[in-house]
Design a protein around this motif. Structure first.
Motif, PDB file in Angstrom:
ATOM      1  N   PRO A 242       0.837  -1.207   0.000  1.00 31.87           N
ATOM      2  CA  PRO A 242       0.000   0.000   0.000  1.00 31.87           C
ATOM      3  C   PRO A 242       0.869   1.252   0.000  1.00 31.87           C
ATOM      4  N   THR A 243       0.336   2.322  -0.536  1.00 36.77           N
ATOM      5  CA  THR A 243       1.035   3.615  -0.469  1.00 36.77           C
ATOM      6  C   THR A 243       0.423   4.515   0.596  1.00 36.77           C
ATOM      7  N   ALA A 244      -0.679   4.043   1.213  1.00 35.24           N
ATOM      8  CA  ALA A 244      -1.349   4.845   2.238  1.00 35.24           C
ATOM      9  C   ALA A 244      -2.109   3.921   3.179  1.00 35.24           C
ATOM     10  N   PHE A 245      -2.383   4.428   4.392  1.00 38.73           N
ATOM     11  CA  PHE A 245      -3.100   3.667   5.412  1.00 38.73           C
ATOM     12  C   PHE A 245      -4.220   4.523   6.003  1.00 38.73           C
ATOM     13  N   PHE A 246      -5.357   3.856   6.258  1.00 35.58           N
ATOM     14  CA  PHE A 246      -6.422   4.471   7.051  1.00 35.58           C
ATOM     15  C   PHE A 246      -6.550   3.645   8.322  1.00 35.58           C
ATOM     16  N   ALA A 247      -6.250   4.268   9.468  1.00 35.99           N
ATOM     17  CA  ALA A 247      -6.317   3.603  10.764  1.00 35.99           C
ATOM     18  C   ALA A 247      -7.611   4.006  11.454  1.00 35.99           C
ATOM     19  N   THR A 248      -8.448   3.035  11.841  1.00 40.21           N
ATOM     20  CA  THR A 248      -9.801   3.350  12.287  1.00 40.21           C
ATOM     21  C   THR A 248      -9.915   3.742  13.763  1.00 40.21           C
ATOM     22  N   ASN A 249      -8.806   3.818  14.491  1.00 43.89           N
ATOM     23  CA  ASN A 249      -8.853   4.362  15.848  1.00 43.89           C
ATOM     24  C   ASN A 249      -7.462   4.851  16.242  1.00 43.89           C
ATOM     25  N   ASN A 250      -7.364   5.479  17.415  1.00 47.54           N
ATOM     26  CA  ASN A 250      -6.087   6.075  17.802  1.00 47.54           C
ATOM     27  C   ASN A 250      -5.007   5.035  18.077  1.00 47.54           C
ATOM     28  N   ARG A 251      -5.384   3.857  18.587  1.00 47.19           N
ATOM     29  CA  ARG A 251      -4.380   2.815  18.822  1.00 47.19           C
ATOM     30  C   ARG A 251      -3.774   2.343  17.512  1.00 47.19           C
ATOM     31  N   ALA A 252      -4.616   2.217  16.489  1.00 49.91           N
ATOM     32  CA  ALA A 252      -4.101   1.797  15.184  1.00 49.91           C
ATOM     33  C   ALA A 252      -3.182   2.855  14.599  1.00 49.91           C
ATOM     34  N   ALA A 253      -3.520   4.142  14.769  1.00 47.38           N
ATOM     35  CA  ALA A 253      -2.658   5.217  14.263  1.00 47.38           C
ATOM     36  C   ALA A 253      -1.303   5.193  14.951  1.00 47.38           C
ATOM     37  N   ILE A 254      -1.295   4.937  16.254  1.00 44.59           N
ATOM     38  CA  ILE A 254      -0.025   4.861  16.990  1.00 44.59           C
ATOM     39  C   ILE A 254       0.791   3.664  16.509  1.00 44.59           C
ATOM     40  N   GLY A 255       0.116   2.547  16.217  1.00 45.74           N
ATOM     41  CA  GLY A 255       0.812   1.383  15.682  1.00 45.74           C
ATOM     42  C   GLY A 255       1.441   1.657  14.329  1.00 45.74           C
ATOM     43  N   VAL A 256       0.746   2.420  13.481  1.00 46.10           N
ATOM     44  CA  VAL A 256       1.324   2.821  12.184  1.00 46.10           C
ATOM     45  C   VAL A 256       2.588   3.647  12.413  1.00 46.10           C
ATOM     46  N   LEU A 257       2.533   4.581  13.342  1.00 45.80           N
ATOM     47  CA  LEU A 257       3.705   5.411  13.651  1.00 45.80           C
ATOM     48  C   LEU A 257       4.867   4.561  14.159  1.00 45.80           C
TER      49      LEU A 257
END
Length: 331
Positions: A242-257
């Motif tokens: 993928p060239t982009a991610f959509f994280a459906t909650n704040n925990r997922a966004a932190i995991g992406v980081l």
């Protein structure tokens, strides 16, 4: 200048009835003629009167109104902010709030609800798990409002929820507008209505752009940022990453980081739920955010409203662009 709130005396004057009649209608006492009830209710609606539940209890010699808040995990920033917002909204009605976290265990959620009921909690605000909640309809319970998610198995329930599908659609459309077509979805349990609707918005935006969702890029059921980090790395190692991610909650966004800290790639990403440090990263984290005070206030006001017909309130969301969602695809 603060506008004075209407009182029962105001309602009595407007309806042309005695204060005692208004009190009996508001407190749902029997033996009030239907025509008088209708006049009182019409005046309540016209004046915007709301009963002070705490004062009503104290007048009857009861203890202070106590609200129970049952949620997934107070260590998560979303739930900590929700708890603080509910406490502030309840304080305006001179009510106390007690908290309980079920830590993703439906059996503990049920235990907390039943325990609060047994200990005399007057009303409940519940962020429901993905489990079936039809058992709540099987016996008497305190008045309950559900927040953030629609409970499974309850057709008639008061719910205050976010405009989740619009948020998922907006996040994905934002990434599409910046040239991305291979957009991964990192999500929680799809049995949760909020997660399901955010994912539905994601798929709708892709479909409208003529870029059908690639199920190989969809990750479901991840709760922990460490697991999210692993899944992001796995997706980036695919032959067609993928060239982009959509994280459906704040925990997922932190995991992406966390994952991107160890990777040379710089994909774009958008999170759902704002969090305290989102603007301090470079680039800042683009998020779908909302007014959590509005979410909490809506729940408390539904609990204290004398109207007993189940209702659903939807709180709007907005996209906040900080840089991570605006990165172009690297090909």
């Amino acid at each position: 200048m603060t506008t004075r709130k209407p009182t029962m005396a105001d309602v009595a004057r407007h309806a042309g009835v005695s204060l005692k009649t208004v009190s009996r209608v508001v407190n749902q006492e029997p033996h009030v003629r239907a025509s008088l009830q209708q006049r009182v209710h019409d005046s309540i609606s016209a004046l915007g009167f709301r009963r002070n539940e705490a004062a009503a209890r104290l007048a009857r010699g009861a203890t202070m109104l106590t609200l129970g808040l049952v949620m997934e995990n107070i260590s998560n920033e979303f739930y900590a902010r929700l708890a603080a917002a509910v406490e502030a909204a309840a304080a305006e009605h001179e009510a106390l709030v007690v908290f309980g976290s079920y830590e993703e265990r439906p059996d503990k959620e049920r235990m907390l609800i039943e325990s609060m009921h047994a200990r005399g909690v007057d009303a409940l605000i519940v962020v429901p798990s993905a489990a079936d909640h039809s058992w709540l309809a099987e016996h008497g319970r305190p008045r309950t409002v559900f927040v953030d998610r629609v409970p499974r198995g309850l057709d008639r329930a008061d719910v205050v929820m976010l405009d989740d599908e619009h948020g998922g659609r907006t996040a994905t459309a934002h990434l599409l507008a910046h040239g991305h077509r291979r957009i991964a979805l990192i999500s929680d349990d799809d049995g949760l209505s909020s997660v399901h609707h955010r994912a539905r918005g994601y798929r709708a935006a892709l479909r409208e752009a003529g870029a059908a969702a690639d199920e190989a890029l969809v990750v479901r059921g991840v709760f922990d940022p460490g697991r999210v980090s692993y899944e992001v790395g796995r997706l980036l190692d695919l032959p067609g990453p993928p060239t982009a991610f959509f994280a459906t909650n704040n925990r997922a966004a932190i995991g992406v980081l966390q994952a991107l800290r160890e990777r040379p790639e710089r994909p774009a990403y958008v999170g759902f739920d704002d969090f305290a440090l989102a603007g301090l990263f470079s680039p800042g984290v683009t998020v779908v955010r909302y007014d959590i005070d509005r979410l909490a206030r809506g729940a408390v006001e539904l609990l204290l409203d004398p109207v007993r017909e189940p209702r659903r309130i939807t709180v709007p969301v907005e996209l906040v662009a900080r840089g991570s969602g605006e990165l172009p695809p690297v090909v």
